[in-house]
Scaffold this motif. Structure first.
Motif, PDB file in Angstrom:
ATOM      1  N   UNK A 111       0.831  -1.206   0.000  1.00 26.24           N
ATOM      2  CA  UNK A 111       0.000   0.000   0.000  1.00 26.24           C
ATOM      3  C   UNK A 111       0.864   1.254   0.000  1.00 26.24           C
ATOM      4  N   UNK A 112       1.956   1.186   0.737  1.00 22.97           N
ATOM      5  CA  UNK A 112       2.846   2.345   0.748  1.00 22.97           C
ATOM      6  C   UNK A 112       3.671   2.416  -0.533  1.00 22.97           C
ATOM      7  N   UNK A 113       3.992   1.244  -1.059  1.00 21.97           N
ATOM      8  CA  UNK A 113       4.816   1.231  -2.269  1.00 21.97           C
ATOM      9  C   UNK A 113       4.089   1.887  -3.433  1.00 21.97           C
ATOM     10  N   UNK A 114       2.777   1.775  -3.443  1.00 18.49           N
ATOM     11  CA  UNK A 114       2.014   2.351  -4.544  1.00 18.49           C
ATOM     12  C   UNK A 114       2.298   3.848  -4.666  1.00 18.49           C
ATOM     13  N   UNK A 115       2.460   4.505  -3.551  1.00 23.65           N
ATOM     14  CA  UNK A 115       2.723   5.952  -3.624  1.00 23.65           C
ATOM     15  C   UNK A 115       4.209   6.272  -3.599  1.00 23.65           C
ATOM     16  N   UNK A 116       4.996   5.438  -2.978  1.00 22.84           N
ATOM     17  CA  UNK A 116       6.402   5.787  -2.777  1.00 22.84           C
ATOM     18  C   UNK A 116       7.343   5.270  -3.860  1.00 22.84           C
ATOM     19  N   UNK A 117       6.951   4.237  -4.554  1.00 19.09           N
ATOM     20  CA  UNK A 117       7.903   3.625  -5.476  1.00 19.09           C
ATOM     21  C   UNK A 117       8.070   4.475  -6.730  1.00 19.09           C
ATOM     22  N   UNK A 118       9.196   4.270  -7.413  1.00 12.57           N
ATOM     23  CA  UNK A 118       9.482   5.033  -8.617  1.00 12.57           C
ATOM     24  C   UNK A 118       9.895   4.130  -9.754  1.00 12.57           C
ATOM     25  N   UNK A 119      10.315   4.737 -10.840  1.00  7.65           N
ATOM     26  CA  UNK A 119      10.690   3.971 -12.020  1.00  7.65           C
ATOM     27  C   UNK A 119      11.821   2.976 -11.746  1.00  7.65           C
ATOM     28  N   UNK A 120      12.830   3.363 -10.999  1.00  3.83           N
ATOM     29  CA  UNK A 120      13.910   2.385 -10.736  1.00  3.83           C
ATOM     30  C   UNK A 120      13.400   1.139 -10.042  1.00  3.83           C
ATOM     31  N   UNK A 121      12.441   1.312  -9.150  1.00  3.85           N
ATOM     32  CA  UNK A 121      11.878   0.148  -8.472  1.00  3.85           C
ATOM     33  C   UNK A 121      11.204  -0.774  -9.481  1.00  3.85           C
ATOM     34  N   UNK A 122      10.379  -0.180 -10.332  1.00  3.01           N
ATOM     35  CA  UNK A 122       9.675  -0.985 -11.330  1.00  3.01           C
ATOM     36  C   UNK A 122      10.665  -1.716 -12.230  1.00  3.01           C
ATOM     37  N   UNK A 123      11.687  -1.003 -12.668  1.00  2.00           N
ATOM     38  CA  UNK A 123      12.681  -1.612 -13.556  1.00  2.00           C
ATOM     39  C   UNK A 123      13.366  -2.782 -12.870  1.00  2.00           C
ATOM     40  N   UNK A 124      13.753  -2.583 -11.617  1.00  2.00           N
ATOM     41  CA  UNK A 124      14.444  -3.648 -10.889  1.00  2.00           C
ATOM     42  C   UNK A 124      13.539  -4.863 -10.747  1.00  2.00           C
ATOM     43  N   UNK A 125      12.271  -4.609 -10.462  1.00  2.00           N
ATOM     44  CA  UNK A 125      11.338  -5.723 -10.302  1.00  2.00           C
ATOM     45  C   UNK A 125      11.161  -6.480 -11.622  1.00  2.00           C
ATOM     46  N   UNK A 126      11.063  -5.738 -12.702  1.00  2.00           N
ATOM     47  CA  UNK A 126      10.884  -6.422 -13.991  1.00  2.00           C
ATOM     48  C   UNK A 126      12.120  -7.237 -14.351  1.00  2.00           C
ATOM     49  N   UNK A 127      13.273  -6.719 -13.988  1.00  2.00           N
ATOM     50  CA  UNK A 127      14.504  -7.477 -14.250  1.00  2.00           C
ATOM     51  C   UNK A 127      14.495  -8.795 -13.490  1.00  2.00           C
ATOM     52  N   UNK A 128      14.018  -8.729 -12.268  1.00  2.00           N
ATOM     53  CA  UNK A 128      13.943  -9.964 -11.477  1.00  2.00           C
ATOM     54  C   UNK A 128      12.970 -10.948 -12.111  1.00  2.00           C
ATOM     55  N   UNK A 129      11.850 -10.415 -12.610  1.00  2.00           N
ATOM     56  CA  UNK A 129      10.873 -11.297 -13.246  1.00  2.00           C
ATOM     57  C   UNK A 129      11.460 -11.968 -14.476  1.00  2.00           C
ATOM     58  N   UNK A 130      12.247 -11.227 -15.234  1.00  2.00           N
ATOM     59  CA  UNK A 130      12.903 -11.825 -16.405  1.00  2.00           C
ATOM     60  C   UNK A 130      13.819 -12.959 -15.981  1.00  2.00           C
ATOM     61  N   UNK A 131      14.601 -12.682 -14.952  1.00  2.00           N
ATOM     62  CA  UNK A 131      15.524 -13.715 -14.471  1.00  2.00           C
ATOM     63  C   UNK A 131      14.753 -14.938 -13.993  1.00  2.00           C
ATOM     64  N   UNK A 132      13.607 -14.672 -13.387  1.00  2.00           N
ATOM     65  CA  UNK A 132      12.807 -15.789 -12.889  1.00  2.00           C
ATOM     66  C   UNK A 132      12.262 -16.628 -14.050  1.00  2.00           C
ATOM     67  N   UNK A 133      11.842 -15.946 -15.088  1.00  2.00           N
ATOM     68  CA  UNK A 133      11.361 -16.682 -16.274  1.00  2.00           C
ATOM     69  C   UNK A 133      12.491 -17.517 -16.886  1.00  2.00           C
ATOM     70  N   UNK A 134      13.668 -16.948 -16.905  1.00  2.00           N
ATOM     71  CA  UNK A 134      14.814 -17.694 -17.441  1.00  2.00           C
ATOM     72  C   UNK A 134      15.065 -18.950 -16.627  1.00  2.00           C
ATOM     73  N   UNK A 135      15.043 -18.782 -15.321  1.00  5.08           N
ATOM     74  CA  UNK A 135      15.281 -19.939 -14.447  1.00  5.08           C
ATOM     75  C   UNK A 135      14.213 -20.998 -14.679  1.00  5.08           C
TER      76      UNK A 135
END
Lengths: 259, 259
Positions: A111-135
């Motif tokens: 709930x707090x992340x929705x207002x506090x997070x920024x583009x770098x957070x989103x990018x980092x999360x998507x990178x992790x998702x890519x790595x997870x798909x690879x695994x």
DNA sequence: CCGTCCGCACTTACATACAAGCCTTGTATG
DNA sequence: CATACAAGGCTTGTATGTAAGTGCGGACGG
């Protein structure tokens, strides 16, 4: 096996072998045992002898013992005085509590992340998702779980809470042991990545309600799997109707699984 | 004071003195030190020497050391290797995290309590409130805090979660240290009991929204007090702009407050 | 007077020794 | 053969010894 028939440890270490004694022996032993337990390399019920571990790791009983005490605090091992120490069986109550705690904390953080997070957070999360798909494609189960852990951890960081992960991780450890058993179900795993993705998508659009629903559904789904697992591996679970106040399922004899 | 000038401990205890060695020495030492820290009998920054404590409590260093390690896990003490162990200063970050965690967990539990709790729960809670009011009239600060703890604990039990209190209590310890300093404000304290009462009232009426609001407001109010306290006791707080990754405020000299 | 260096006194980290409880198992006895 | 019993081997709990790092303070040189 007789205890401690190993030659006495040299009190003076050869200096060629210890470049980074920065981390204490206790911390290393703790991390090692924790990893072995959560990865199910050490199964629930398995005995952990201070002497054996000390001999295997070539350290004294002291740091091993201290590590076991800490694992006991996390309920990952049960210590029975003068009797033995055993990897804790998966307790239904403990799993329920862990699930509740994780859900409450991760959702509140989201709930707090929705207002506090920024583009770098989103990018980092998507990178992790890519790595997870690879695994996932590579069939790398360990890597998949690593990225899963990284995802939830990074998500919490995006909310600005940096020290809270420790608490969630403690709860998560109990859930993970059960989840590991469900790995053979590949269709379930693919779903997980999609659910993660839905959370990030909603987070990026700053859609609090949808993000919350997505994460809640994800966590609930993970939890539901555990019930399925229990039927096929009852010996890894503790007595389902145990009173928490009473003696915690003391093993009559050293519970099997030795060697 | 020179270390260990006490006569060597008898290895064989006189049996007249140990009727209940059921609880380990470590557990007793841990509980004792924890109480001293949360009650502010030991102020933030105070040094805790393994040797001194062992001598004072007439036990060996081992259980003392193990207790200190556990307190370190709770962040109630800071252990600086080869340097010393000190009661942790009140960290603004730690207080924030504790508040967040407590709010998330207690509110989530309360939501379940609204549907799960019954008349015995309500009665027990009201009894605690009465006791709290009595302690207030008698000016019994320790008793007041005891009942406060009992209230929140019982409230969580009413939600059906029996083991979750441990986690909340760990967080609460950090908040309590700060709250203790605000005790001289009696008008604030009277408010607290009223806020507790409002929660129980809404719970009894099964009014989830109102119960949640009441508890949230209560917890927030408690948290707001801490800011006020910080101004008057800056030495008890850690450096406000400290990077969590860097070295955690290592004391230049043994931080004062020594006897 | 001021800076530097070295030793001392203290600390925790780790190793080891001893105590005490529990379970198993061999043995003797009915 | 069954059972009671005692000894032994395992366990963790506690006590103590040893190693090594840190900061302070005094001696010493500038």
């Amino acid at each position: 096996m007789a205890a401690q028939r190993r030659e006495p440890r040299k009190t003076r270490r050869v200096e060629a072998e210890a470049p980074r004694p920065r981390e204490s022996v206790r911390a290393r032993v703790h991390a090692l045992l924790r990893a072995r337990i959560t990865s199910l390399e050490l199964l629930p019920g398995a005995p952990l002898s201070e002497n054996e571990l000390a001999a295997e790791l070539d350290v004294s009983r002291t740091p091993v013992r201290e590590a076991l005490i800490l694992l006991g605090e996390e309920s990952l091992v049960d210590v029975f005085p003068k009797l033995g120490t055993f990897v804790s069986r998966i307790s239904v109550d403990a799993v329920l509590e862990a699930q509740f705690m994780r859900e409450a904390l991760e959702l509140a953080a989201l709930r707090e992340a929705v207002t506090k997070s920024g583009a770098p957070d989103i990018a980092a999360l998507r990178a992790i998702l890519d790595a997870q798909r690879d695994a996932l494609k590579a069939g790398d189960a360990d890597g998949f779980f690593e990225q899963d852990e990284a995802f939830h951890r990074r998500l919490m960081e995006a909310s600005g809470h940096r020290t809270l992960w420790r608490t969630v991780a403690t709860a998560k450890a109990h859930l993970d042991r059960a989840r590991r058993l469900s790995l053979p179900l590949p269709h379930r795993i693919e779903t997980l990545v999609d659910e993660h993705t839905a959370v990030v998508d909603a987070l990026e659009r700053r859609d609090a309600a949808r993000a919350e629903d997505a994460l809640r559904g994800h966590l609930q789904g993970v939890f539901d799997d555990i019930g399925t697992i229990r039927a096929s591996h009852p010996e890894l679970f503790a007595d389902p109707h145990e009173q928490p106040g009473s003696a915690p399922a003391r093993p009559r004899v050293h519970p099997g699984l030795r060697a």
